[in-house]
Motif scaffolding. Sequence first.
Motif: not given
Length: 344
Positions: A157-175
């Motif tokens: 869950x922490x990784x999801x938040x970090x990924x979306x915050x740091x990656x912005x519109x370049x990031x996609x998280x797939x659960x």
Amino acid sequence: MENDAVIGQVMKVLLTGASGLVGHAAMLAVLARGHEVFALGHERMPPLPIAAMAKGRARALQADLSNLHAVERVIFDYYPDTIINAAALSNNATVEAAPELGEKLNVALPRRLAQLANHLSARLLHLSTDAVFDGDGGPYRSTDMPSPRTLYGQLKLEAEKETLREGGDYALVLRITIVNGNSPSGRRSLHEKLFAAWAAGSVTPLHTDELRQPVSSVNVGDVLAELVDRPNLHGLFHWAGPDSLTRYAIGQALLKHFGLPEDLINPCLRKDLPGGEKHPKALEFILPPLLGKLTTKPTPFAEQLEELVVPLEHQDWYRQTRRPGMGAAGENQPIRRLVQGRDF
């Protein structure tokens, strides 16, 4: 369905965890779409399709993924258009046994990948898990509030938040949910672990009160490969198979499929096993909106079974143990079955 896919453009795709179950399947699917792949393994060199290597479209790499400087060197050496992060310590037992490594691989790595992707204007597709939920309030939408029961779920869950915050519109998280499939090592997926236990003489207890939604590794690989061609999609999404089953029902289906004795598994409740209280009761996903945005569709559990092969190291045990008159499902199929039918 939205459809603004990038057609005909060859992407350079760097894929971490390429020697693992989902990472390997994603590598094959990305190659099948005509892209160039840099397959990065953590502890061992990822296996590559010979045809793709011969055409110069796949390269195997190895780096300590807990060493962020080593990861940075690889990324700046190859300047990928897309990064797929399928690397992780992938269950709670391994994370609790090595929490510092778990934090490095499950949080620090995706955070840094997101930062680098943003810096390079590259896509980042990061894999997460249903374990971010407690299992008491599903089926879950991607907008539902997570509440992990385990350290593994907390780190993801922490990784999801970090990924979306740091990656912005370049990031996609797939659960994704519990994964079916054939790993390169023959030791990573549910059926492979069960075969190892059975071959060692263990009768396996499986929960009758834990509901899961198994997904095919091939299917997840196809989703990731399609997402490579869909730069318009970013944010947080869910993906799973269409069928909800208890762990015990999954075990029963595996025994029937492979023609094995029914007494290799025993039904139990979560409370019957040490640490069972940490197992969420029901981890089910609601798949829209992603389901309506892709041409790839979830693979039914019955079709997932047809993809499975007997792990090579347990085939002698299997020949001796399968019930008389039953078929030899998966025994004679090539271990690289996933490569078949795909032109690299």
